[in-house]
Design a protein around this motif. Sequence first.
Motif, PDB file in Angstrom:
ATOM      1  N   LYS A 148       0.762  -1.271   0.057  1.00  0.00           N
ATOM      2  CA  LYS A 148      -0.112  -0.007   0.002  1.00  0.00           C
ATOM      3  C   LYS A 148       0.960   1.406   0.194  1.00  0.00           C
ATOM      4  N   GLU A 149       1.607   1.367  -1.255  1.00  0.00           N
ATOM      5  CA  GLU A 149       2.500   2.466  -1.121  1.00  0.00           C
ATOM      6  C   GLU A 149       1.785   3.941  -1.325  1.00  0.00           C
ATOM      7  N   THR A 150       2.460   5.002  -0.803  1.00  0.00           N
ATOM      8  CA  THR A 150       1.912   6.358  -0.693  1.00  0.00           C
ATOM      9  C   THR A 150       2.884   6.937  -1.868  1.00  0.00           C
ATOM     10  N   ASN A 175      -0.628  -1.110  -6.989  1.00  0.00           N
ATOM     11  CA  ASN A 175      -0.712  -0.742  -5.477  1.00  0.00           C
ATOM     12  C   ASN A 175      -0.676   0.455  -5.029  1.00  0.00           C
ATOM     13  N   THR A 176      -0.038   1.493  -5.837  1.00  0.00           N
ATOM     14  CA  THR A 176      -0.217   2.851  -5.620  1.00  0.00           C
ATOM     15  C   THR A 176      -1.533   3.516  -5.351  1.00  0.00           C
ATOM     16  N   LYS A 178      -3.933   1.952  -4.078  1.00  0.00           N
ATOM     17  CA  LYS A 178      -5.009   1.155  -3.214  1.00  0.00           C
ATOM     18  C   LYS A 178      -5.322   2.029  -1.710  1.00  0.00           C
ATOM     19  N   ARG A 179      -4.329   3.073  -1.550  1.00  0.00           N
ATOM     20  CA  ARG A 179      -4.554   3.952  -0.248  1.00  0.00           C
ATOM     21  C   ARG A 179      -5.154   5.266  -0.771  1.00  0.00           C
ATOM     22  N   LYS A 180      -6.467   5.253  -1.261  1.00  0.00           N
ATOM     23  CA  LYS A 180      -6.848   6.556  -2.156  1.00  0.00           C
ATOM     24  C   LYS A 180      -6.902   7.657  -0.992  1.00  0.00           C
TER      25      LYS A 180
END
Length: 187
Positions: A148-150, A175-176, A178-180
């Motif tokens: 869950k890369e930022t 993955n980039t 995924k953490r909206k």
Amino acid sequence: VQGTPVVVDDEIALHFCWAYRVWPQGHPKAGQRVVFRDVLSRPKGRAKSEIAGETGCVEALGPVRCDGFDAAGEPVGVPVTYPFIRCLATEEDQSGNTYDNIRYMLSEGEAANVYNVDVGLTRTIIREPGGGEIVPSTSGAASKDGGKETFSVADETHLYTSPQLRGMYGTVARNTGKRKAAEPWMM
């Protein structure tokens, strides 16, 4: 040369102004990032990996996300909550192009005196409030799945010619997103 500051000339300053744009007040997406994929293309020897390393340090510790607007309508920055930064490369030695710069910047000089980080050869743990980590990575797309890369840096992408390297890039790029809430992006 390690220890020599990278000069932020007009080209790089403009690049960062573009990369960190947010939608203006009054827009339905006000305060959200505009850019989620970024390319820094410069001739050989023009400090691309150093700039990517500086960006990784700022993404790890700096006020790089918008938390609203001040009275003058200017964006107000806050740090990313639990930043997870991945530095991609074709091989271990080459991932050092970016990750070694990050390690050096966070273990030497002023940053080492100001921030609480554990800098290691294969991982840097951020001990600031909220935590976080920075990791170097090479091929092996399956091992990157679920991350869950930022912020991710893909250095020397013209060398990503094998199916494994293209797979790694594709996995991390997916993955980039995924953490909206963290508004992740890739350089």
